[in-house]
Design an enzyme around this catalytic site. Structure first.
Site, PDB file in Angstrom:
ATOM      1  CG  ASP A 162      -6.801   0.640  -8.285  1.00  0.00           C
ATOM      2  OD1 ASP A 162      -7.124   0.690  -7.092  1.00  0.00           O
ATOM      3  OD2 ASP A 162      -6.381  -0.389  -8.839  1.00  0.00           O
ATOM      4  CD  GLU A 199     -10.769  -7.326  -2.596  1.00  0.00           C
ATOM      5  OE1 GLU A 199     -11.576  -6.463  -2.181  1.00  0.00           O
ATOM      6  OE2 GLU A 199     -10.800  -7.790  -3.747  1.00  0.00           O
ATOM      7  CB  THR A 233     -15.612  -5.350   0.500  1.00  0.00           C
ATOM      8  OG1 THR A 233     -15.926  -6.430  -0.390  1.00  0.00           O
ATOM      9  CG2 THR A 233     -14.112  -5.322   0.708  1.00  0.00           C
ATOM     10  CG  LEU A 235     -18.774   0.498  -5.186  1.00  0.00           C
ATOM     11  CD1 LEU A 235     -20.055   0.548  -6.011  1.00  0.00           C
ATOM     12  CD2 LEU A 235     -17.556   0.358  -6.085  1.00  0.00           C
TER      13      LEU A 235
END
Length: 543
Positions: A170, A254, A413, A454
């Site tokens: 973020d 999520e 993910t 990532l």
């Protein structure tokens, strides 16, 4: 040798010019050396792009090299995996305008030139509805949709009902709408709460999903009204330019509890996290469930022996090898906790299905790749996040079935991670986790898409995505969304790695990108320099 991307605005600031040419830096992005021996030219008309082509060079009866054009449209090649790229979190400003439109325009042209299918953007609740209940401002997103359309790209839009800030990656802060925060200040139990009473303002607690706590509306009604407003504003683009709607269902968008918050150092990897069931609405639900099974004492609180955010499983009575999680009480609590999360997802997705029915836009939902402590019996970090997945229990099959019921794509993910890259003490297995989710979605008949967890730019990460995208065990990927577009992505070797990755995904991962594509195929590796001519063509040159 440099690949030059012309634009009057750039993502690259003047202080970040190491390795770049110094001339004309104010209106150019330079991509440093990729391959000195390569020279690629591609011409594209502004009126229409060239059709995809494939040419094979053979020697002694066998194929030696294949040069492909841009990928064929989705669905014409069963093994093709379209690649999308996430746009910056602050693509739309707090004022509701498109951020840095010239730089965005240049970047979209570059991504199109690389064969990318489209881009993903967050439609933030805290931006669109910040001026008051049901007062929506979609203007910045409308500008982006038109820009994406002009470049012949597709768009995935995330209905982001969570705050931005406080989690991995973020880079900016976008809180929930001010009027929602005002209600939270009056009633702090509207947000998730841990055993110590710590409140988390990332997302409204699912415990009050069906209660009119937001100025007469329930949270589900507020989310539905937001999605309905989006549908009405962009109805002419849904199923066309806007290919997919990803429905946010929790922190980071999520379907999970905020069990591992990074803000203020609360949680550090690879801590087990904490259960988030201590607001008054969740406590009331737990008490009611305990009464139902005739165990009133079980409903007084969550587990007393579940430890703290940064502990390991064996340090706790609940998560250790034969801990409380294996008992009748442990099973009751975990079924209730994970069941509440499933019900939450089901409610939101049922609303989304009804709102977007008939628009031809895909719906998707995101599930977190919590891979740490996966090799332990209890899978503690998954349990605190709401996934009842243990050595003896499949926590992802119920999620896949719930999403499949609504025709929703499950987006997962950590597709880029390898077990060998993880620290031994964390007991990770991202590869094992991905295999399990692939098998669960296959068993449920649910479509699977993927993301990297990532930011990665190296070929090893891309190769791992290629490997996991195949359907050798369980579902293959129907699409992949790369995290994230920024100035580093456009740097020399990073850019080449992305182009090569997109190429391989367009071929189902079967063929490697030639080291030097010198035959003028339609694979664009550069940006586009506008030239004056009758057709006003644009030329990509690697020089």
């Amino acid at each position: 040798m440099a690949l030059t991307l012309r634009s009057s605005t750039s993502f690259i600031s003047q202080k970040d010019t190491k390795g770049f040419k110094t001339s004309d830096i104010s209106n150019s992005i330079f991509f440093t050396q990729i391959k000195p021996s390569c020279r690629i030219r591609a011409k594209i008309s502004m009126q229409e792009s060239q059709p995809s082509q494939e040419r094979a060079l053979t020697s002694e009866g066998r194929k030696k090299e294949v040069l492909h054009g841009l990928p064929t449209p989705h669905g014409k090649n069963d093994s093709r995996v379209p690649v999308f790229v996430m746009l910056p979190l602050d693509t739309v400003s707090f004022g509701g305008n498109l951020n840095k439109p010239r730089a965005m325009n240049a970047s979209l042209m570059a991504l199109k030139s690389a064969g990318v299918e489209g881009v993903m953007v967050d439609a933030w609740w805290g931006l669109v509805e910040k001026d008051g209940p049901m007062k929506y401002n979609w203007e910045g997103y409308a500008e982006l949709v038109e820009m994406v359309k002009r470049h012949g790209l597709k768009l995935q839009v995330v209905m982001s009902f969570h705050q931005c800030g406080g989690n991995v990656g973020d880079s900016c802060s976008i809180p929930l709408p001010p009027w929602v925060l005002e209600e939270i200040s009056k009633n702090p139990d509207l947000v998730y709460t841990d055993r110590s009473g710590r409140r988390n303002p990332e997302y409204i607690s699912l415990g009050c999903d069906s209660l009119p706590v937001l100025r007469g509306r329930t949270p589900i009604q507020a989310y539905s009204d937001f999605m309905r407003s989006f549908r009405n504003r962009f109805k002419d683009y849904l199923g066309g330019v806007i290919e997919e709607i990803q429905v946010g269902m929790g922190p980071c968008g999520e379907l999970r509890y905020p069990s591992y918050p990074e803000s203020n150092g609360t949680w550090r990897y690879p801590g087990i996290g904490e259960f988030q069931c201590y607001d008054k609405y969740m406590r009331a639900s737990l008490a009611a469930s305990a009464d139902t099974v005739g165990k009133r004492d079980w409903g007084r609180s969550g587990p007393h022996d579940a430890g703290h955010y940064n502990q390991s499983p064996e340090d706790t009575g609940f998560f250790r090898r034969d801990g409380t999680w294996t008992t009748e009480y442990g099973q009751f609590f975990l079924e209730w906790y994970s069941g509440k999360l499933l019900e939450h997802g089901d409610r939101i997705l049922a609303a989304a299905e009804g709102i977007f029915q008939g628009t031809d836009a895909k719906l998707s939902g995101k599930v977190a790749g919590i891979h740490w402590h996966y090799r332990t019996r209890s899978h503690a970090a998954e349990l605190t996040a709401g996934y009842y997945n243990t050595r003896n229990q499949d926590g992802y099959l119920p999620i896949a079935r719930m999403m499949g019921k609504h025709g929703v794509v499950l987006n997962f993910t950590c597709m880029e991670m390898k077990d060998s890259e993880q620290p031994e003490h964390a007991n990770c297995s991202p590869e094992g986790l991905v295999r399990q989710v692939k098998m669960a979605t296959k068993a449920a008949g649910t479509e699977l898409a993927g993301e990297n967890a990532l930011e990665r730019y190296d070929s090893n990460a891309y190769e791992q995505v290629l490997a996991t995208s195949k359907s050798d065990s369980g579902n293959g990927l129907s699409a992949f969304t790369y995290l994230r577009m920024n100035k580093r992505l456009f740097e020399g070797n990073n850019w080449r790695n992305l182009v090569e990755f997109v190429k391989k995904m367009s071929e189902g991962g079967r063929n490697r990108l030639p080291e030097c594509d010198s035959s003028r195929s339609n694979l664009y590796v550069g940006f586009i320099k506008e030239k004056q001519s009758v057709l006003r063509t644009k030329e990509a040159v690697l020089v």
